[in-house]
Scaffold this motif. Structure first.
Motif, PDB file in Angstrom:
ATOM      1  N   VAL A  41      -7.589   8.464  -2.975  1.00 24.87           N
ATOM      2  CA  VAL A  41      -7.059   8.582  -1.536  1.00 24.87           C
ATOM      3  C   VAL A  41      -6.214   7.134  -1.356  1.00 24.87           C
ATOM      4  O   VAL A  41      -5.160   6.947  -0.792  1.00 24.87           O
ATOM      5  CB  VAL A  41      -8.143   8.674  -0.519  1.00 24.87           C
ATOM      6  CG1 VAL A  41      -7.302   8.941   0.882  1.00 24.87           C
ATOM      7  CG2 VAL A  41      -8.618  10.263  -0.666  1.00 24.87           C
ATOM      8  N   MET A  42      -6.928   5.990  -1.578  1.00 29.33           N
ATOM      9  CA  MET A  42      -6.437   4.815  -1.321  1.00 29.33           C
ATOM     10  C   MET A  42      -5.043   4.484  -2.155  1.00 29.33           C
ATOM     11  O   MET A  42      -4.172   3.989  -1.659  1.00 29.33           O
ATOM     12  CB  MET A  42      -7.383   3.623  -1.629  1.00 29.33           C
ATOM     13  CG  MET A  42      -6.727   2.095  -1.685  1.00 29.33           C
ATOM     14  SD  MET A  42      -6.334   1.672   0.215  1.00 29.33           S
ATOM     15  CE  MET A  42      -7.738   1.721   1.203  1.00 29.33           C
ATOM     16  N   ALA A  43      -5.111   4.886  -3.385  1.00 33.92           N
ATOM     17  CA  ALA A  43      -4.060   4.560  -4.060  1.00 33.92           C
ATOM     18  C   ALA A  43      -2.906   5.597  -3.896  1.00 33.92           C
ATOM     19  O   ALA A  43      -1.673   5.146  -3.816  1.00 33.92           O
ATOM     20  CB  ALA A  43      -4.295   5.248  -5.699  1.00 33.92           C
ATOM     21  N   PHE A  44      -3.165   6.917  -3.441  1.00 28.81           N
ATOM     22  CA  PHE A  44      -2.005   7.739  -2.896  1.00 28.81           C
ATOM     23  C   PHE A  44      -1.537   7.340  -1.711  1.00 28.81           C
ATOM     24  O   PHE A  44      -0.460   7.275  -1.359  1.00 28.81           O
ATOM     25  CB  PHE A  44      -2.744   9.052  -2.487  1.00 28.81           C
ATOM     26  CG  PHE A  44      -2.656  10.289  -3.814  1.00 28.81           C
ATOM     27  CD1 PHE A  44      -1.482  10.697  -3.846  1.00 28.81           C
ATOM     28  CD2 PHE A  44      -3.650  10.391  -4.572  1.00 28.81           C
ATOM     29  CE1 PHE A  44      -1.193  11.883  -4.748  1.00 28.81           C
ATOM     30  CE2 PHE A  44      -3.521  11.478  -5.418  1.00 28.81           C
ATOM     31  CZ  PHE A  44      -2.299  12.232  -5.688  1.00 28.81           C
ATOM     32  N   GLY A  45      -2.588   6.634  -0.802  1.00 24.59           N
ATOM     33  CA  GLY A  45      -2.215   5.938   0.756  1.00 24.59           C
ATOM     34  C   GLY A  45      -1.220   4.738   0.305  1.00 24.59           C
ATOM     35  O   GLY A  45      -0.038   4.481   1.005  1.00 24.59           O
ATOM     36  N   VAL A  46      -1.388   4.006  -0.706  1.00 20.37           N
ATOM     37  CA  VAL A  46      -0.701   2.728  -0.847  1.00 20.37           C
ATOM     38  C   VAL A  46       0.831   3.268  -1.275  1.00 20.37           C
ATOM     39  O   VAL A  46       1.595   2.600  -0.704  1.00 20.37           O
ATOM     40  CB  VAL A  46      -1.265   1.609  -2.077  1.00 20.37           C
ATOM     41  CG1 VAL A  46      -0.289   0.772  -2.448  1.00 20.37           C
ATOM     42  CG2 VAL A  46      -2.793   1.341  -1.291  1.00 20.37           C
ATOM     43  N   ILE A  47       0.734   4.142  -2.129  1.00 15.88           N
ATOM     44  CA  ILE A  47       2.005   4.294  -2.768  1.00 15.88           C
ATOM     45  C   ILE A  47       2.959   5.451  -1.608  1.00 15.88           C
ATOM     46  O   ILE A  47       4.127   4.988  -1.300  1.00 15.88           O
ATOM     47  CB  ILE A  47       1.961   5.525  -3.832  1.00 15.88           C
ATOM     48  CG1 ILE A  47       1.389   4.878  -5.104  1.00 15.88           C
ATOM     49  CG2 ILE A  47       3.159   6.414  -4.114  1.00 15.88           C
ATOM     50  CD1 ILE A  47       0.967   5.837  -6.351  1.00 15.88           C
ATOM     51  N   TYR A  48       2.321   6.148  -0.773  1.00 12.68           N
ATOM     52  CA  TYR A  48       2.674   6.732   0.361  1.00 12.68           C
ATOM     53  C   TYR A  48       3.390   5.654   1.182  1.00 12.68           C
ATOM     54  O   TYR A  48       4.864   5.864   1.640  1.00 12.68           O
ATOM     55  CB  TYR A  48       1.856   7.906   1.162  1.00 12.68           C
ATOM     56  CG  TYR A  48       2.468   8.540   2.376  1.00 12.68           C
ATOM     57  CD1 TYR A  48       3.089   9.615   2.060  1.00 12.68           C
ATOM     58  CD2 TYR A  48       2.594   7.915   3.537  1.00 12.68           C
ATOM     59  CE1 TYR A  48       3.757  10.425   3.075  1.00 12.68           C
ATOM     60  CE2 TYR A  48       3.202   8.558   4.506  1.00 12.68           C
ATOM     61  CZ  TYR A  48       3.626   9.966   4.441  1.00 12.68           C
ATOM     62  OH  TYR A  48       4.286  10.683   5.255  1.00 12.68           O
ATOM     63  N   GLN A 105       7.760   6.363 -19.221  1.00 16.79           N
ATOM     64  CA  GLN A 105       8.362   5.134 -18.884  1.00 16.79           C
ATOM     65  C   GLN A 105       8.623   4.924 -17.598  1.00 16.79           C
ATOM     66  O   GLN A 105       8.376   3.840 -17.008  1.00 16.79           O
ATOM     67  CB  GLN A 105       9.717   5.089 -19.739  1.00 16.79           C
ATOM     68  CG  GLN A 105      10.177   3.678 -19.819  1.00 16.79           C
ATOM     69  CD  GLN A 105       9.368   2.549 -20.283  1.00 16.79           C
ATOM     70  OE1 GLN A 105       8.620   2.565 -21.422  1.00 16.79           O
ATOM     71  NE2 GLN A 105       9.424   1.274 -19.616  1.00 16.79           N
ATOM     72  N   LYS A 106       9.425   6.017 -16.982  1.00 14.08           N
ATOM     73  CA  LYS A 106       9.668   5.998 -15.475  1.00 14.08           C
ATOM     74  C   LYS A 106       8.599   5.682 -14.876  1.00 14.08           C
ATOM     75  O   LYS A 106       8.405   5.031 -13.808  1.00 14.08           O
ATOM     76  CB  LYS A 106      10.050   7.188 -15.183  1.00 14.08           C
ATOM     77  CG  LYS A 106      10.595   7.341 -13.618  1.00 14.08           C
ATOM     78  CD  LYS A 106      11.170   8.455 -13.412  1.00 14.08           C
ATOM     79  CE  LYS A 106      11.771   8.546 -11.973  1.00 14.08           C
ATOM     80  NZ  LYS A 106      12.564   9.704 -11.435  1.00 14.08           N
ATOM     81  N   VAL A 107       7.253   6.191 -14.976  1.00 13.26           N
ATOM     82  CA  VAL A 107       6.086   6.277 -14.135  1.00 13.26           C
ATOM     83  C   VAL A 107       5.500   4.746 -14.426  1.00 13.26           C
ATOM     84  O   VAL A 107       5.070   4.062 -13.336  1.00 13.26           O
ATOM     85  CB  VAL A 107       5.073   7.134 -15.029  1.00 13.26           C
ATOM     86  CG1 VAL A 107       3.444   6.691 -14.448  1.00 13.26           C
ATOM     87  CG2 VAL A 107       5.088   8.503 -14.311  1.00 13.26           C
ATOM     88  N   LEU A 108       5.597   4.260 -15.578  1.00 13.89           N
ATOM     89  CA  LEU A 108       5.139   2.638 -15.783  1.00 13.89           C
ATOM     90  C   LEU A 108       6.046   2.004 -14.807  1.00 13.89           C
ATOM     91  O   LEU A 108       5.478   0.904 -14.449  1.00 13.89           O
ATOM     92  CB  LEU A 108       5.496   2.397 -17.069  1.00 13.89           C
ATOM     93  CG  LEU A 108       4.058   3.086 -18.015  1.00 13.89           C
ATOM     94  CD1 LEU A 108       4.282   2.683 -19.634  1.00 13.89           C
ATOM     95  CD2 LEU A 108       2.800   2.738 -17.633  1.00 13.89           C
ATOM     96  N   GLU A 109       7.361   2.181 -15.073  1.00 18.75           N
ATOM     97  CA  GLU A 109       8.302   1.306 -14.248  1.00 18.75           C
ATOM     98  C   GLU A 109       7.922   1.236 -12.768  1.00 18.75           C
ATOM     99  O   GLU A 109       7.798   0.351 -12.153  1.00 18.75           O
ATOM    100  CB  GLU A 109       9.668   1.455 -14.505  1.00 18.75           C
ATOM    101  CG  GLU A 109      10.082   1.527 -15.905  1.00 18.75           C
ATOM    102  CD  GLU A 109      11.574   1.993 -16.066  1.00 18.75           C
ATOM    103  OE1 GLU A 109      11.996   2.683 -15.058  1.00 18.75           O
ATOM    104  OE2 GLU A 109      11.935   1.820 -17.162  1.00 18.75           O
ATOM    105  N   GLN A 110       7.456   2.507 -12.406  1.00 15.93           N
ATOM    106  CA  GLN A 110       7.318   2.600 -10.783  1.00 15.93           C
ATOM    107  C   GLN A 110       5.968   1.821 -10.389  1.00 15.93           C
ATOM    108  O   GLN A 110       5.882   1.226  -9.591  1.00 15.93           O
ATOM    109  CB  GLN A 110       7.085   4.138 -10.427  1.00 15.93           C
ATOM    110  CG  GLN A 110       8.336   4.776 -10.540  1.00 15.93           C
ATOM    111  CD  GLN A 110       8.295   6.550 -10.255  1.00 15.93           C
ATOM    112  OE1 GLN A 110       7.409   6.927 -10.917  1.00 15.93           O
ATOM    113  NE2 GLN A 110       8.960   6.878  -9.213  1.00 15.93           N
ATOM    114  N   ALA A 111       5.067   1.925 -11.410  1.00 13.56           N
ATOM    115  CA  ALA A 111       3.630   1.319 -11.106  1.00 13.56           C
ATOM    116  C   ALA A 111       3.683  -0.282 -11.205  1.00 13.56           C
ATOM    117  O   ALA A 111       3.031  -0.665 -10.637  1.00 13.56           O
ATOM    118  CB  ALA A 111       2.737   1.842 -12.177  1.00 13.56           C
TER     119      ALA A 111
END
Length: 331
Positions: A41-48, A105-111
């Motif tokens: 939930v924390m990971a989702f929330g940080v991204i949100y 690759q796109k996922v890694l760039e976002q992270a």
């Protein structure tokens, strides 16, 4: 000896307890076979919070609407996105969806946009953020695939609707109020001017058309008439035109001036600027396709919510969820 055995057993129980609890002490959500713990939930929330550019400020405690604060509002919106993404991801996983190399690759760039020091403060790792982005991408892939039929249905329309663009001048034969709106009687019918005034308007329209065809400037000509006579550039759907108006359009070449066109509202004189406004038609068709696609996506999501996120399914550990502050997701 007994003491050593007791200590070993306690250590084993501790390790077992820690592994059994997953990424946190207790699950917060259990949706469609997916369990989300505090850390998820924390990971989702940080991204949100990051994606919606929400700052950890005094605004969170201000009133958003009614008695709800911004923090309460954001938490509700986040909950909706979290539930929908999780359920869609579960469907994607069930149906064997995988990320392509480009998507990975796109996922890694976002992270990689997230600072590791800040993530450590939130007790998160880069892998936690990467995992959420993978779920989000797979959820969107599943949703797009489910809605492809709607896209095909909308892109294979019989024929592009035809729109025309005209400069339209009207000599009204209906009564207008001070705001230029048509006046109606108590029965809802339009009030018209007298027959004498109608005849005058007809003469004015004929004179205007004659001068316009002779090459005089339309805007300059309009200055010779009272304020109720107006001219404006308009884009019109050909199929919706009245028969006489449509006939006049059919007889014109682009940039030609029509004769007088009679209607219930008065007399029109038009200059045909574009006999087929494809640009407008394409924009409108694109808008309609997007609306239809959004409706189809909503229908897919609502169906899954009905199956897996009803209150009686007890998918939410309400006590744990209530303990979570939206502000904890923010910098």
């Amino acid at each position: 000896m007994k003491k050593k055995i007791f200590v070993c057993i306690m250590c084993m129980l501790l390790v077992f307890g820690m592994s059994g609890c997953g990424k946190g002490k207790q699950w917060v959500f259990s949706l469609h076979g997916e369990k989300l713990y505090d850390k998820d939930v924390m990971a989702f929330g940080v991204i949100y919070g990051s994606e919606h550019n929400i700052a950890n400020s005094q605004q969170l405690n201000e009133i958003y609407e009614g008695r709800k604060t911004y923090q309460e509002y954001y938490k509700e919106q986040f909950l909706e996105e979290l539930i929908e993404t999780t359920i869609l991801y579960a469907e994607a996983k069930k149906n064997g969806y995988k990320l392509s190399k480009e998507e990975e690759q796109k996922v890694l760039e976002q992270a990689n946009q997230y600072d590791e020091t800040w993530l450590e403060i939130k007790n998160l790792t880069r892998d936690d953020i990467t995992e959420v982005y993978e779920k989000k991408v797979l959820a969107e892939l599943y949703l797009e695939k489910e809605c492809q039929t709607a896209e095909k249905k909308n892109t294979s329309k019989k024929e592009e609707e035809r729109y025309i663009r005209v400069f339209q001048v009207i000599f009204p034969t209906v009564k207008l109020d001070d705001a230029g709106m048509v006046v109606s009687n108590e029965n809802g019918e339009m009030e018209t001017v007298s027959d004498t005034e109608k005849a005058t308007r007809r003469q004015e329209a004929e004179s205007f058309a004659e001068s316009a065809k002779a090459g005089e400037d339309l805007n300059e000509l309009l200055k010779e008439y009272d304020s109720e006579v107006t001219g404006v550039e308009r884009t019109l759907k050909y199929a919706d035109l009245e028969s006489e108006y449509k006939k006049a359009v059919d007889e014109l070449e682009e940039n030609e001036i029509s004769g007088v066109i009679e209607s219930d509202y008065g007399y029109y004189v038009i200059k045909l600027l574009n006999s087929k406004d494809s640009e407008h038609a394409q924009k409108l068709a694109g808008y309609e396709e997007n609306v239809a696609l959004d409706e189809e996506k909503r229908a897919v999501i609502d169906k899954l919510l009905e199956l897996y996120a009803k209150e009686e399914r007890e998918y939410c550990n309400r006590e744990k969820w209530d303990e979570i502050s939206f502000a904890s997701f923010l910098r």
